[in-house]
Design a protein around this motif. Structure first.
Motif, PDB file in Angstrom:
ATOM      1  N   ILE A   1       0.860  -1.189   0.000  1.00 35.75           N
ATOM      2  CA  ILE A   1       0.000   0.000   0.000  1.00 35.75           C
ATOM      3  C   ILE A   1       0.890   1.231   0.000  1.00 35.75           C
ATOM      4  O   ILE A   1       1.749   1.383   0.866  1.00 35.75           O
ATOM      5  CB  ILE A   1      -0.910   0.038   1.256  1.00 35.75           C
ATOM      6  N   ALA A   2       0.710   2.098  -1.001  1.00 38.03           N
ATOM      7  CA  ALA A   2       1.402   3.387  -1.029  1.00 38.03           C
ATOM      8  C   ALA A   2       0.538   4.386  -0.264  1.00 38.03           C
ATOM      9  O   ALA A   2      -0.673   4.442  -0.455  1.00 38.03           O
ATOM     10  CB  ALA A   2       1.620   3.854  -2.460  1.00 38.03           C
ATOM     11  N   GLU A   3       1.176   5.154   0.579  1.00 37.01           N
ATOM     12  CA  GLU A   3       0.462   6.146   1.375  1.00 37.01           C
ATOM     13  C   GLU A   3       0.653   7.522   0.766  1.00 37.01           C
ATOM     14  O   GLU A   3       1.758   7.880   0.371  1.00 37.01           O
ATOM     15  CB  GLU A   3       0.969   6.119   2.815  1.00 37.01           C
ATOM     16  N   GLY A   4      -0.416   8.272   0.679  1.00 36.97           N
ATOM     17  CA  GLY A   4      -0.365   9.618   0.136  1.00 36.97           C
ATOM     18  C   GLY A   4      -1.429  10.486   0.772  1.00 36.97           C
ATOM     19  O   GLY A   4      -2.012  10.120   1.793  1.00 36.97           O
TER      20      GLY A   4
ATOM     21  N   GLN B   1      10.185  -0.736   0.938  1.00 35.91           N
ATOM     22  CA  GLN B   1      10.387   0.675   0.649  1.00 35.91           C
ATOM     23  C   GLN B   1       9.696   1.566   1.678  1.00 35.91           C
ATOM     24  O   GLN B   1       8.558   1.316   2.055  1.00 35.91           O
ATOM     25  CB  GLN B   1       9.860   0.985  -0.760  1.00 35.91           C
ATOM     26  N   ALA B   2      10.387   2.613   2.127  1.00 32.27           N
ATOM     27  CA  ALA B   2       9.795   3.597   3.038  1.00 32.27           C
ATOM     28  C   ALA B   2       8.591   4.244   2.372  1.00 32.27           C
ATOM     29  O   ALA B   2       8.574   4.446   1.159  1.00 32.27           O
ATOM     30  CB  ALA B   2      10.833   4.654   3.402  1.00 32.27           C
ATOM     31  N   GLY B   3       7.565   4.557   3.149  1.00 32.00           N
ATOM     32  CA  GLY B   3       6.365   5.188   2.600  1.00 32.00           C
ATOM     33  C   GLY B   3       5.368   4.188   2.049  1.00 32.00           C
ATOM     34  O   GLY B   3       4.343   4.564   1.505  1.00 32.00           O
ATOM     35  N   THR B   4       5.669   2.896   2.197  1.00 31.47           N
ATOM     36  CA  THR B   4       4.736   1.855   1.778  1.00 31.47           C
ATOM     37  C   THR B   4       4.494   0.924   2.952  1.00 31.47           C
ATOM     38  O   THR B   4       5.271   0.875   3.902  1.00 31.47           O
ATOM     39  CB  THR B   4       5.262   1.029   0.579  1.00 31.47           C
ATOM     40  N   VAL B   5       3.414   0.198   2.882  1.00 32.50           N
ATOM     41  CA  VAL B   5       3.049  -0.753   3.915  1.00 32.50           C
ATOM     42  C   VAL B   5       2.922  -2.115   3.257  1.00 32.50           C
ATOM     43  O   VAL B   5       2.245  -2.251   2.241  1.00 32.50           O
ATOM     44  CB  VAL B   5       1.707  -0.367   4.572  1.00 32.50           C
ATOM     45  N   ALA B   6       3.590  -3.117   3.813  1.00 29.07           N
ATOM     46  CA  ALA B   6       3.488  -4.483   3.296  1.00 29.07           C
ATOM     47  C   ALA B   6       3.609  -5.455   4.460  1.00 29.07           C
ATOM     48  O   ALA B   6       4.377  -5.232   5.388  1.00 29.07           O
ATOM     49  CB  ALA B   6       4.577  -4.763   2.268  1.00 29.07           C
ATOM     50  N   SER B   7       2.851  -6.527   4.394  1.00 29.72           N
ATOM     51  CA  SER B   7       2.962  -7.571   5.401  1.00 29.72           C
ATOM     52  C   SER B   7       4.279  -8.315   5.214  1.00 29.72           C
ATOM     53  O   SER B   7       4.639  -8.668   4.084  1.00 29.72           O
ATOM     54  CB  SER B   7       1.797  -8.558   5.261  1.00 29.72           C
ATOM     55  N   PRO B   8       5.009  -8.585   6.283  1.00 35.10           N
ATOM     56  CA  PRO B   8       6.252  -9.341   6.141  1.00 35.10           C
ATOM     57  C   PRO B   8       6.008 -10.779   5.678  1.00 35.10           C
ATOM     58  O   PRO B   8       6.919 -11.455   5.242  1.00 35.10           O
ATOM     59  CB  PRO B   8       6.868  -9.302   7.540  1.00 35.10           C
ATOM     60  N   TYR B   9       4.743 -11.220   5.743  1.00 33.76           N
ATOM     61  CA  TYR B   9       4.394 -12.582   5.335  1.00 33.76           C
ATOM     62  C   TYR B   9       3.826 -12.627   3.922  1.00 33.76           C
ATOM     63  O   TYR B   9       3.486 -13.686   3.423  1.00 33.76           O
ATOM     64  CB  TYR B   9       3.382 -13.171   6.317  1.00 33.76           C
ATOM     65  N   ALA B  10       3.746 -11.468   3.266  1.00 31.13           N
ATOM     66  CA  ALA B  10       3.141 -11.394   1.936  1.00 31.13           C
ATOM     67  C   ALA B  10       4.020 -12.076   0.892  1.00 31.13           C
ATOM     68  O   ALA B  10       5.246 -12.114   1.005  1.00 31.13           O
ATOM     69  CB  ALA B  10       2.911  -9.936   1.549  1.00 31.13           C
ATOM     70  N   PHE B  11       3.373 -12.566  -0.134  1.00 29.79           N
ATOM     71  CA  PHE B  11       4.012 -13.181  -1.295  1.00 29.79           C
ATOM     72  C   PHE B  11       4.875 -12.157  -2.002  1.00 29.79           C
ATOM     73  O   PHE B  11       4.504 -11.001  -2.144  1.00 29.79           O
ATOM     74  CB  PHE B  11       2.897 -13.659  -2.226  1.00 29.79           C
ATOM     75  N   SER B  12       6.052 -12.584  -2.457  1.00 20.99           N
ATOM     76  CA  SER B  12       6.884 -11.723  -3.293  1.00 20.99           C
ATOM     77  C   SER B  12       7.686 -12.601  -4.239  1.00 20.99           C
ATOM     78  O   SER B  12       7.630 -13.828  -4.168  1.00 20.99           O
ATOM     79  CB  SER B  12       7.823 -10.854  -2.445  1.00 20.99           C
TER      80      SER B  12
END
Length: 157
Positions: A10-13, A101-112
């Motif tokens: 999620i990008a925050e703005g 990346q700073a300014g974004t939100v991601a679960s550490p358990y998310a698929f990548s």
């Protein structure tokens, strides 16, 4: 591009009134990148109506070059080739060499996914953010266009 990874986040703005807004994005990170035929756009609502910031570079035989680049994209169309691709590793896996990346939100358990090398050509994307340690943009064409005119509208399926 060397040492690449992609994950959802999620990008925050903020909107024009300062209210927090969140945008689902795919975050792509590269330690080093050479990009040919790049077109990046961002449509922003203003009191005068939508304005599109469109950036084109990497044409005329000289690719754009970046180091430590992160792209927060909502849409990406490109020709891609990955070397030593690892799909399904968690974002927070200790073997990841990069941090979210700073300014974004991601679960550490998310698929990548990650790869030792990625080659992207004919890049067209709708981005919420781009950050880089360095970004060389040969033959840069930067335009403010009235209305909603993202790069990806030119793509023919």
């Amino acid at each position: 591009m060397k040492t690449s990874f992609q994950y959802g986040g999620i990008a925050e703005g903020h909107d024009l009134k300062g209210n927090a807004q969140h945008h689902p994005v795919t975050i792509s990170g590269f330690s080093n990148a050479k990009i040919t035929n790049m077109c990046q756009s961002l449509v922003t609502p203003t009191p005068l109506g939508n304005i599109t910031l469109q950036l084109k570079t990497g044409h005329k035989g000289t690719p754009a070059e970046a180091s430590n680049i992160y792209l927060d994209v909502a849409e990406l169309d490109t020709d891609a080739e990955f070397t030593n691709l690892d799909i399904g590793v968690a974002v927070g896996d200790p073997s990841h060499k990069t941090k979210p990346q700073a300014g974004t939100v991601a679960s550490p358990y998310a698929f990548s996914q990650r790869a030792d090398r990625a080659v992207l050509t004919n890049v067209k994307q709708k981005a919420w953010a781009t950050t880089a340690g360095t970004f060389k943009l040969p033959n840069l064409k930067l335009r403010l266009l009235g209305g909603d005119q993202p790069c990806y509208q030119d793509i023919k399926d």
